[in-house]
Scaffold this motif. Sequence first.
Motif, PDB file in Angstrom:
ATOM      1  N   ILE A 195     -23.970   0.893   6.915  1.00 41.86           N
ATOM      2  CA  ILE A 195     -22.427   1.013   7.130  1.00 41.86           C
ATOM      3  C   ILE A 195     -21.611  -0.232   6.904  1.00 41.86           C
ATOM      4  N   LEU A 196     -21.997  -1.200   7.377  1.00 42.78           N
ATOM      5  CA  LEU A 196     -21.394  -2.435   7.312  1.00 42.78           C
ATOM      6  C   LEU A 196     -21.205  -2.976   5.651  1.00 42.78           C
ATOM      7  N   GLN A 197     -22.143  -2.692   4.749  1.00 43.78           N
ATOM      8  CA  GLN A 197     -22.167  -2.804   3.539  1.00 43.78           C
ATOM      9  C   GLN A 197     -21.133  -1.945   2.826  1.00 43.78           C
ATOM     10  N   ASP A 198     -21.117  -0.657   3.252  1.00 44.62           N
ATOM     11  CA  ASP A 198     -19.864   0.098   2.846  1.00 44.62           C
ATOM     12  C   ASP A 198     -18.660  -0.362   3.070  1.00 44.62           C
ATOM     13  N   VAL A 199     -18.132  -0.820   4.385  1.00 40.79           N
ATOM     14  CA  VAL A 199     -17.162  -1.349   4.798  1.00 40.79           C
ATOM     15  C   VAL A 199     -16.809  -2.618   3.874  1.00 40.79           C
ATOM     16  N   GLN A 200     -17.716  -3.420   3.836  1.00 39.53           N
ATOM     17  CA  GLN A 200     -17.437  -4.876   2.917  1.00 39.53           C
ATOM     18  C   GLN A 200     -16.956  -4.431   1.607  1.00 39.53           C
ATOM     19  N   ASN A 201     -17.711  -3.482   1.029  1.00 39.98           N
ATOM     20  CA  ASN A 201     -17.642  -3.087  -0.650  1.00 39.98           C
ATOM     21  C   ASN A 201     -16.334  -2.039  -0.939  1.00 39.98           C
ATOM     22  N   GLU A 202     -16.194  -0.999  -0.020  1.00 38.45           N
ATOM     23  CA  GLU A 202     -15.203   0.265  -0.063  1.00 38.45           C
ATOM     24  C   GLU A 202     -13.869  -0.143   0.773  1.00 38.45           C
ATOM     25  N   ILE A 203     -14.046  -0.682   1.853  1.00 41.13           N
ATOM     26  CA  ILE A 203     -12.832  -0.498   3.019  1.00 41.13           C
ATOM     27  C   ILE A 203     -12.225  -1.872   2.659  1.00 41.13           C
ATOM     28  N   VAL A 204     -12.758  -3.016   2.817  1.00 39.94           N
ATOM     29  CA  VAL A 204     -11.969  -4.577   2.797  1.00 39.94           C
ATOM     30  C   VAL A 204     -11.320  -4.526   1.470  1.00 39.94           C
ATOM     31  N   PRO A 205     -11.663  -4.223   0.380  1.00 38.96           N
ATOM     32  CA  PRO A 205     -10.699  -4.341  -0.987  1.00 38.96           C
ATOM     33  C   PRO A 205      -9.411  -3.417  -0.671  1.00 38.96           C
ATOM     34  N   GLY A 206      -9.421  -2.661   0.134  1.00 44.98           N
ATOM     35  CA  GLY A 206      -8.342  -1.944   0.370  1.00 44.98           C
ATOM     36  C   GLY A 206      -7.354  -2.354   1.418  1.00 44.98           C
ATOM     37  N   ILE A 207      -7.703  -3.381   2.033  1.00 46.55           N
ATOM     38  CA  ILE A 207      -6.857  -3.920   3.091  1.00 46.55           C
ATOM     39  C   ILE A 207      -5.831  -4.922   2.688  1.00 46.55           C
ATOM     40  N   THR A 208      -4.777  -4.539   3.222  1.00 43.59           N
ATOM     41  CA  THR A 208      -3.776  -5.916   3.141  1.00 43.59           C
ATOM     42  C   THR A 208      -3.996  -6.609   4.446  1.00 43.59           C
ATOM     43  N   HIS A 209      -4.410  -7.904   4.320  1.00 46.72           N
ATOM     44  CA  HIS A 209      -5.051  -8.722   5.208  1.00 46.72           C
ATOM     45  C   HIS A 209      -3.740  -9.511   5.810  1.00 46.72           C
ATOM     46  N   TRP A 210      -3.148  -9.086   6.806  1.00 47.57           N
ATOM     47  CA  TRP A 210      -1.895  -9.320   7.574  1.00 47.57           C
ATOM     48  C   TRP A 210      -2.279 -10.619   8.144  1.00 47.57           C
ATOM     49  N   GLN A 211      -3.295 -10.844   8.653  1.00 45.14           N
ATOM     50  CA  GLN A 211      -3.963 -11.965   9.389  1.00 45.14           C
ATOM     51  C   GLN A 211      -4.301 -13.460   8.678  1.00 45.14           C
ATOM     52  N   SER A 212      -4.011 -13.216   7.272  1.00 48.58           N
ATOM     53  CA  SER A 212      -4.396 -14.266   6.373  1.00 48.58           C
ATOM     54  C   SER A 212      -3.320 -15.285   6.567  1.00 48.58           C
ATOM     55  N   PRO A 213      -3.763 -16.482   6.381  1.00 48.44           N
ATOM     56  CA  PRO A 213      -2.646 -17.509   6.252  1.00 48.44           C
ATOM     57  C   PRO A 213      -1.857 -17.602   4.981  1.00 48.44           C
ATOM     58  N   ASN A 214      -2.206 -16.898   4.048  1.00 53.78           N
ATOM     59  CA  ASN A 214      -1.714 -16.680   2.903  1.00 53.78           C
ATOM     60  C   ASN A 214      -0.544 -15.596   2.983  1.00 53.78           C
ATOM     61  N   TYR A 215      -0.335 -14.715   3.867  1.00 56.40           N
ATOM     62  CA  TYR A 215       0.474 -13.832   4.184  1.00 56.40           C
ATOM     63  C   TYR A 215       1.669 -14.266   4.298  1.00 56.40           C
ATOM     64  N   PHE A 216       2.724 -14.301   3.530  1.00 57.94           N
ATOM     65  CA  PHE A 216       4.143 -14.676   3.748  1.00 57.94           C
ATOM     66  C   PHE A 216       5.189 -13.716   3.993  1.00 57.94           C
ATOM     67  N   ALA A 217       4.797 -12.561   4.160  1.00 57.63           N
ATOM     68  CA  ALA A 217       5.921 -11.444   4.228  1.00 57.63           C
ATOM     69  C   ALA A 217       6.311 -11.379   5.513  1.00 57.63           C
ATOM     70  N   TYR A 218       7.687 -11.041   6.158  1.00 56.30           N
ATOM     71  CA  TYR A 218       8.480 -11.015   7.310  1.00 56.30           C
ATOM     72  C   TYR A 218       8.147  -9.308   7.731  1.00 56.30           C
ATOM     73  N   PHE A 219       7.654  -9.424   8.718  1.00 49.80           N
ATOM     74  CA  PHE A 219       7.723  -8.223   9.399  1.00 49.80           C
ATOM     75  C   PHE A 219       8.089  -8.429  11.013  1.00 49.80           C
ATOM     76  N   PRO A 220       9.200  -7.652  11.530  1.00 49.60           N
ATOM     77  CA  PRO A 220       9.286  -7.767  12.793  1.00 49.60           C
ATOM     78  C   PRO A 220       8.169  -7.468  13.928  1.00 49.60           C
ATOM     79  N   SER A 221       8.136  -8.196  14.813  1.00 45.54           N
ATOM     80  CA  SER A 221       7.363  -7.812  15.919  1.00 45.54           C
ATOM     81  C   SER A 221       7.580  -8.390  17.174  1.00 45.54           C
ATOM     82  N   ARG A 222       7.169  -7.838  18.004  1.00 47.17           N
ATOM     83  CA  ARG A 222       7.509  -8.685  19.596  1.00 47.17           C
ATOM     84  C   ARG A 222       6.291  -8.841  20.208  1.00 47.17           C
ATOM     85  N   ALA A 223       6.151 -10.113  20.711  1.00 45.31           N
ATOM     86  CA  ALA A 223       4.906 -10.348  21.451  1.00 45.31           C
ATOM     87  C   ALA A 223       5.519 -10.556  22.628  1.00 45.31           C
ATOM     88  N   ALA A 224       4.832  -9.486  23.865  1.00 47.65           N
ATOM     89  CA  ALA A 224       5.244  -9.660  24.982  1.00 47.65           C
ATOM     90  C   ALA A 224       4.656 -10.570  25.899  1.00 47.65           C
TER      91      ALA A 224
END
Length: 104
Positions: free
Chosen positions: A75-104
């Motif tokens: 299952i973890l191998q499937d996640v690594q090989n099949e799921i992770v390539p399709g993710i936009t990694h918002w938590q990456s320090p290389n992600y520079f897009a703006y998206f509004p968020s509200r931290a409460a």
Amino acid sequence: MGSLGNDALEANSLFNLNPLDTEEFRRQGHMIIDFLADYYRDIEKFPVRSQVQPGYLRKRLPESAPYNPESIETILQDVQNEIVPGITHWQSPNYFAYFPSRAA
């Protein structure tokens, strides 16, 4: 991956399921935590944007859900090989897009 079949449905019942013993549960839980920790440790190494075309994963899925369990390693191998390539990694320090968020 296995899939539901008429023979499998009749041959197995809920009474035949074997729950994880506590040590196996602990081992598998540690594997999942290690997987997540490694992902966040290495997140900046992934391309920020998805590397697959829309519909990619749907084509790779079986017709029906598996009846027999797969190992946590598979299952973890499937996640690594099949799921992770399709993710936009918002938590990456290389992600520079703006998206509004509200931290409460």
